[in-house]
Write a protein that holds these residues in place. Structure first.
Motif, short mmCIF file in Angstrom:
data_model
loop_
_atom_site.label_atom_id
_atom_site.label_comp_id
_atom_site.label_asym_id
_atom_site.label_seq_id
_atom_site.Cartn_x
_atom_site.Cartn_y
_atom_site.Cartn_z
N GLU A 52 10.53 -21.59 9.35
CA GLU A 52 10.00 -20.53 10.20
C GLU A 52 8.83 -19.87 9.46
OE1 GLU A 52 11.68 -16.89 12.95
OE2 GLU A 52 12.74 -17.38 11.10
N PRO A 53 7.63 -19.82 10.08
CA PRO A 53 6.48 -19.23 9.39
C PRO A 53 6.68 -17.74 9.17
CG PRO A 53 5.94 -19.67 11.70
CD PRO A 53 7.29 -20.28 11.44
N MET A 54 6.37 -17.28 7.95
CA MET A 54 6.63 -15.89 7.57
C MET A 54 5.38 -15.12 7.16
SD MET A 54 9.92 -15.25 7.83
CE MET A 54 10.26 -13.90 6.72
N THR A 55 4.48 -15.78 6.44
CA THR A 55 3.32 -15.06 5.91
C THR A 55 2.14 -15.99 5.71
OG1 THR A 55 2.52 -13.66 4.09
CG2 THR A 55 4.10 -15.36 3.53
N VAL A 56 0.95 -15.43 5.88
CA VAL A 56 -0.30 -16.14 5.60
C VAL A 56 -0.95 -15.46 4.40
CG1 VAL A 56 -2.57 -16.79 6.46
CG2 VAL A 56 -0.61 -16.77 8.01
N GLU A 57 -1.23 -16.23 3.36
CA GLU A 57 -1.81 -15.69 2.13
C GLU A 57 -3.28 -16.09 2.00
OE1 GLU A 57 2.13 -16.12 -0.77
OE2 GLU A 57 0.52 -17.62 -0.82
N ASP A 58 -4.10 -15.16 1.52
CA ASP A 58 -5.50 -15.42 1.21
C ASP A 58 -5.71 -14.95 -0.23
OD1 ASP A 58 -8.17 -16.25 2.36
OD2 ASP A 58 -8.67 -14.26 1.58
N LEU A 59 -5.93 -15.87 -1.16
CA LEU A 59 -5.87 -15.58 -2.59
C LEU A 59 -7.17 -15.97 -3.29
CD1 LEU A 59 -2.43 -17.34 -3.14
CD2 LEU A 59 -2.76 -14.93 -2.62
N TYR A 60 -7.53 -15.16 -4.31
CA TYR A 60 -8.62 -15.49 -5.22
C TYR A 60 -8.09 -15.37 -6.65
CZ TYR A 60 -12.02 -14.98 -1.39
OH TYR A 60 -12.73 -15.14 -0.22
N LEU A 61 -8.46 -16.31 -7.50
CA LEU A 61 -8.04 -16.28 -8.91
C LEU A 61 -9.01 -17.08 -9.75
CD1 LEU A 61 -5.24 -18.84 -9.56
CD2 LEU A 61 -6.14 -18.52 -7.27
N PRO A 62 -9.15 -16.73 -11.05
CA PRO A 62 -10.04 -17.49 -11.93
C PRO A 62 -9.58 -18.94 -12.03
CG PRO A 62 -9.50 -15.37 -12.91
CD PRO A 62 -8.61 -15.53 -11.71
#
Length: 244
Positions: free
Chosen positions: A141-151
């Motif tokens: 079941e879809p719960m969350t959409v993440e948009d991430l930035y990292l080195p």
């Protein structure tokens, strides 16, 4: 890998039947005697397995009437300290899954992200940032959409298998995670988010901005995530400041 005991095996099979929907919320389980027959174990083994799932808040026992499947509660982020989605899901006995939507070296970086990593990037000659977008599931079941930035140096080797697992676990191979500042606000799902999360357009979501640092204050992760408000809650413990 350590072999599971008999009651752990029974608990695992019952957990799978609950998570797969074979046993529905509110449904009464077969009696201890019937479960002992089904699994070919003793009633004591069944009793110990059921106790494990009661502790995991998957089952509830009503004296004199039997044992029932509990209705799933919302995932509560923050109640166990700083944890990733995978860690929290596994702690609550739920099965996480991840779909990677995109992963690339960022070329157009939002101003807020630039400001967050500004000094760190300057110290490392404007090192590249990875931009990662993921869709997270619990029991499909879809719960969350993440948009991430990292080195980029914190994920020197990128693969689908790695990105589909615990990002915190992978980051901690390169850098110690110390703390995270979070801001939570209520928003409504646009067309794209509604499709990804299997919700009607305009459904309520929790938008969470998380800024994660090492213990000595180095920025590690800039996270903008959208959580289903009907399935997720955030819990924090606040201490009263004492004035003199």
């Amino acid at each position: 890998m350590k072999k599971l005991t008999a009651f752990q095996q029974v608990a695992a099979e019952l957990r799978e039947k609950i998570n797969s929907g074979k046993y529905q919320p509110g449904q009464k389980l077969p009696s201890e005697y019937e479960l002992a027959e089904i699994f070919q174990v003793s009633r004591l083994t069944v009793r110990k397995a059921v106790a494990v799932l009661i502790d995991e808040h998957l089952l509830a026992k009503e004296p004199g009437r039997g044992t029932y499947v509990m209705r799933p509660s919302k995932i509560s982020s923050g109640s166990g300290g700083l944890q990733g989605f995978t860690e929290k899901a596994l702690e609550e006995g739920r099965e996480p899954r991840t779909k990677v939507l995109s992963c690339e070296v960022a070329t157009r970086i939002p101003e807020k992200v630039t400001a967050f990593f500004g000094e760190e990037r300057a110290n490392n000659h404007l090192e590249p940032l990875l931009h990662l977008s993921r869709l997270r599931f619990l029991e499909n079941e879809p719960m969350t959409v993440e948009d991430l930035y990292l080195p980029q140096r914190y994920l020197p080797v990128v693969s689908d298998e790695l990105l589909e697992g615990s990002l915190f676990r992978e980051l901690e191979k390169q850098v110690e995670i110390g703390y995270s500042h979070q801001e939570v606000e209520a928003v409504l799902a646009d067309e794209q988010l509604a499709q990804l999360l299997h919700l009607p357009e305009g459904a309520p979501l929790l938008l969470v901005h998380s800024l994660t640092y090492s213990p000595d204050g180095r920025p590690i992760l800039y996270d903008t995530s959208f959580y289903r408000a009907d399935k997720y809650t955030f819990r924090n413990t606040l201490q009263r400041k004492r004035y003199r």
